[in-house]
Design a protein around this motif. Structure first.
Motif, PDB file in Angstrom:
ATOM      1  N   GLU A   1      49.129  27.969  34.911  1.00  0.00           N
ATOM      2  CA  GLU A   1      50.558  27.939  35.265  1.00  0.00           C
ATOM      3  C   GLU A   1      51.334  29.110  34.668  1.00  0.00           C
ATOM      4  O   GLU A   1      52.534  29.238  34.902  1.00  0.00           O
ATOM      5  CB  GLU A   1      51.181  26.617  34.793  1.00  0.00           C
ATOM      6  CG  GLU A   1      50.519  25.367  35.361  1.00  0.00           C
ATOM      7  CD  GLU A   1      50.491  25.360  36.876  1.00  0.00           C
ATOM      8  OE1 GLU A   1      51.510  25.744  37.503  1.00  0.00           O
ATOM      9  OE2 GLU A   1      49.444  24.996  37.452  1.00  0.00           O
ATOM     10  N   PHE A   2      50.656  29.959  33.902  1.00  0.00           N
ATOM     11  CA  PHE A   2      51.342  31.102  33.295  1.00  0.00           C
ATOM     12  C   PHE A   2      51.407  32.262  34.284  1.00  0.00           C
ATOM     13  O   PHE A   2      50.397  32.659  34.846  1.00  0.00           O
ATOM     14  CB  PHE A   2      50.596  31.594  32.054  1.00  0.00           C
ATOM     15  CG  PHE A   2      50.658  30.685  30.858  1.00  0.00           C
ATOM     16  CD1 PHE A   2      51.348  29.492  30.901  1.00  0.00           C
ATOM     17  CD2 PHE A   2      50.013  31.026  29.676  1.00  0.00           C
ATOM     18  CE1 PHE A   2      51.411  28.656  29.800  1.00  0.00           C
ATOM     19  CE2 PHE A   2      50.064  30.207  28.567  1.00  0.00           C
ATOM     20  CZ  PHE A   2      50.762  29.017  28.634  1.00  0.00           C
ATOM     21  N   ASP A   3      52.610  32.833  34.481  1.00  0.00           N
ATOM     22  CA  ASP A   3      52.657  34.114  35.180  1.00  0.00           C
ATOM     23  C   ASP A   3      52.294  35.206  34.174  1.00  0.00           C
ATOM     24  O   ASP A   3      52.020  34.927  32.998  1.00  0.00           O
ATOM     25  CB  ASP A   3      54.028  34.352  35.832  1.00  0.00           C
ATOM     26  CG  ASP A   3      55.174  34.416  34.817  1.00  0.00           C
ATOM     27  OD1 ASP A   3      54.914  34.541  33.595  1.00  0.00           O
ATOM     28  OD2 ASP A   3      56.339  34.338  35.241  1.00  0.00           O
ATOM     29  N   ASP A   4      52.260  36.458  34.621  1.00  0.00           N
ATOM     30  CA  ASP A   4      51.822  37.532  33.737  1.00  0.00           C
ATOM     31  C   ASP A   4      52.693  37.655  32.493  1.00  0.00           C
ATOM     32  O   ASP A   4      52.199  37.868  31.385  1.00  0.00           O
ATOM     33  CB  ASP A   4      51.805  38.858  34.499  1.00  0.00           C
ATOM     34  CG  ASP A   4      50.652  38.952  35.488  1.00  0.00           C
ATOM     35  OD1 ASP A   4      49.746  38.087  35.419  1.00  0.00           O
ATOM     36  OD2 ASP A   4      50.653  39.873  36.318  1.00  0.00           O
TER      37      ASP A   4
ATOM     38  N   HIS B   1      52.591  44.788  30.288  1.00  0.00           N
ATOM     39  CA  HIS B   1      51.887  44.488  31.533  1.00  0.00           C
ATOM     40  C   HIS B   1      50.442  44.114  31.196  1.00  0.00           C
ATOM     41  O   HIS B   1      49.794  44.794  30.402  1.00  0.00           O
ATOM     42  CB  HIS B   1      51.925  45.715  32.451  1.00  0.00           C
ATOM     43  CG  HIS B   1      51.561  45.427  33.870  1.00  0.00           C
ATOM     44  ND1 HIS B   1      50.262  45.218  34.274  1.00  0.00           N
ATOM     45  CD2 HIS B   1      52.318  45.313  34.997  1.00  0.00           C
ATOM     46  CE1 HIS B   1      50.235  44.987  35.572  1.00  0.00           C
ATOM     47  NE2 HIS B   1      51.471  45.040  36.033  1.00  0.00           N
TER      48      HIS B   1
ATOM     49  N   ARG C   1      43.751  39.910  38.639  1.00  0.00           N
ATOM     50  CA  ARG C   1      43.528  38.811  39.581  1.00  0.00           C
ATOM     51  C   ARG C   1      42.073  38.335  39.519  1.00  0.00           C
ATOM     52  O   ARG C   1      41.796  37.126  39.501  1.00  0.00           O
ATOM     53  CB  ARG C   1      43.882  39.264  41.000  1.00  0.00           C
ATOM     54  CG  ARG C   1      43.738  38.186  42.057  1.00  0.00           C
ATOM     55  CD  ARG C   1      44.110  38.689  43.431  1.00  0.00           C
ATOM     56  NE  ARG C   1      43.192  39.725  43.916  1.00  0.00           N
ATOM     57  CZ  ARG C   1      43.462  41.023  43.932  1.00  0.00           C
ATOM     58  NH1 ARG C   1      44.623  41.484  43.493  1.00  0.00           N
ATOM     59  NH2 ARG C   1      42.578  41.889  44.390  1.00  0.00           N
TER      60      ARG C   1
ATOM     61  N   ARG D   1      41.442  36.430  36.169  1.00  0.00           N
ATOM     62  CA  ARG D   1      41.962  35.057  36.212  1.00  0.00           C
ATOM     63  C   ARG D   1      41.033  34.144  37.013  1.00  0.00           C
ATOM     64  O   ARG D   1      40.764  33.006  36.617  1.00  0.00           O
ATOM     65  CB  ARG D   1      43.360  35.046  36.818  1.00  0.00           C
ATOM     66  CG  ARG D   1      44.501  35.436  35.868  1.00  0.00           C
ATOM     67  CD  ARG D   1      45.821  35.349  36.603  1.00  0.00           C
ATOM     68  NE  ARG D   1      46.977  35.614  35.782  1.00  0.00           N
ATOM     69  CZ  ARG D   1      47.655  34.679  35.102  1.00  0.00           C
ATOM     70  NH1 ARG D   1      47.239  33.427  35.125  1.00  0.00           N
ATOM     71  NH2 ARG D   1      48.725  35.009  34.394  1.00  0.00           N
TER      72      ARG D   1
END
Length: 349
Positions: A146-149, A162, A128, A131
């Protein structure tokens, strides 16, 4: 000799003198142009060369910045002399008041000496925080908002992995053309190299069996360490606990498992609330790293210091140092001393 021949001879000599004088003047002007700092440059200005730009287009952009750029023919002659014609490279170039000359600018554009920037990935950051820092980095191109993990790791060519702890804390140099994804791709590749090196140099009696476990342990060591020299000692405590089947009981894993519910304090109820990351309620290592571990933490996790300590607690004097103890009784005494120092310095806790 007739007057006509004398007149022709005099005219020829005069013409030669004029041509020589003009050539000298032109050479002198050209030399002065090439080495004279460009006028009109403000501090911090730069020139951006885009794909497909010709020299006239670059000069037009330079003049649009208010820079006195001379005549096109002078630039073209100089570019030919420097073998820069047709070899100008894409990028951003620094314009320094009183320093940048036509010669140095053309040489930089020919050689691709573009303006660079730095982004530092800090040891102990979680995903977090990484980012958030990338989102503020300028002029880094922003592409991952806009990318999730899962989508991020897919874009990095690491599907199903992960992202936590997968990027090496270092300072990365980038240019205006680079994106946040470019920086992360390099940081991920550097992490893999550093992890491979640490694992190859590991101690023979480790209680962990894979590079993945080493990375998880290194992330915990990173979060628990107040001063760098204690990393091997802290890793040694955790290694001995793992060998003995003792729970790690480390607060940073509990905090990570709490996520956004963490408000700056851990309560007894938090230590009892079971999550996959609560090392007070679960045996062994958590399922993933909890932060970005640097090279020193990786080295400590794979080559922990020898000793017999099974506990540690902060000294409480603001130094970041810890007291390492062998028994629960010794540890409880160290905890009481810590609380007394804390209250003396900050008031009741």
């Amino acid at each position: 000799m007739s007057r006509l021949k004398k007149g022709i001879g005099a005219l020829f000599v005069a013409s030669a003198l004029l041509a020589g004088a003009f050539a000298y003047w032109a050479y002198d002007r050209y030399t002065a142009f090439a080495g004279t700092p460009l006028g009109g440059i403000e501090a911090g200005e730069s020139l951006v060369v885009e794909r497909g730009d010709s020299l006239p287009r670059v000069l037009s952009r330079l003049r649009a910045l208010g820079v006195g750029a001379g005549m096109d023919v002078e630039w073209q002659l100089l570019a030919r002399q420097l073998k820069a014609a047709g070899r100008i490279q894409v990028g951003e170039y620094a314009l320094e008041p009183g320093v940048t000359t036509p010669r140095t600018l053309l040489e930089h554009m020919r050689d691709g000496k573009v303006l660079s920037y730095r982004f530092t990935l800090v040891e102990g950051w979680n995903m977090r925080e990484l980012r958030a820092a990338l989102a503020k980095a300028r002029p880094l191109r922003q592409t991952i908002a806009e990318f999730d993990d899962a989508a991020l790791m897919q874009a990095l060519g690491r599907p199903g992995l992960h992202p936590e702890g997968r990027f090496l804390p270092e300072t990365y140099v980038y240019t205006r053309q680079d994106s946040d994804l470019d920086v992360l791709r390099r940081a991920n590749a550097d992490l893999e190299k550093a992890l491979d090196a640490a694992w190859k140099a590991r101690a023979p009696d480790l209680p962990i069996t894979s590079k993945e476990e080493a990375l998880v342990l290194a992330s915990i060591v990173e979060k628990e360490t107040g001063i760098a020299s204690e990393r091997p000692q802290i890793a040694g405590v955790f290694a001995r606990r793992l060998k003995l089947g003792m729970r790690l009981q480390t607060d940073p894993t509990v905090i990570y498992g709490m996520g956004s519910a963490y408000a700056g304090n851990i309560r007894k109820t938090d230590l009892l609330a079971d999550t996959p990351y609560n090392t007070y309620t679960r045996d062994g290592l958590p399922p993933t790293p909890i932060a970005m571990a640097g090279k020193d933490a990786l080295a400590a996790a794979t080559r922990p210091a020898a000793g017999d300590a099974l506990f540690f607690v902060a000294v409480g004097d603001g130094s970041g140092r810890h007291v390492f103890t062998r028994t629960l009784g010794e540890h409880e005494a160290a905890v009481r001393a810590y609380i007394q120092r804390y209250r003396a310095q900050y008031g009741p806790k």
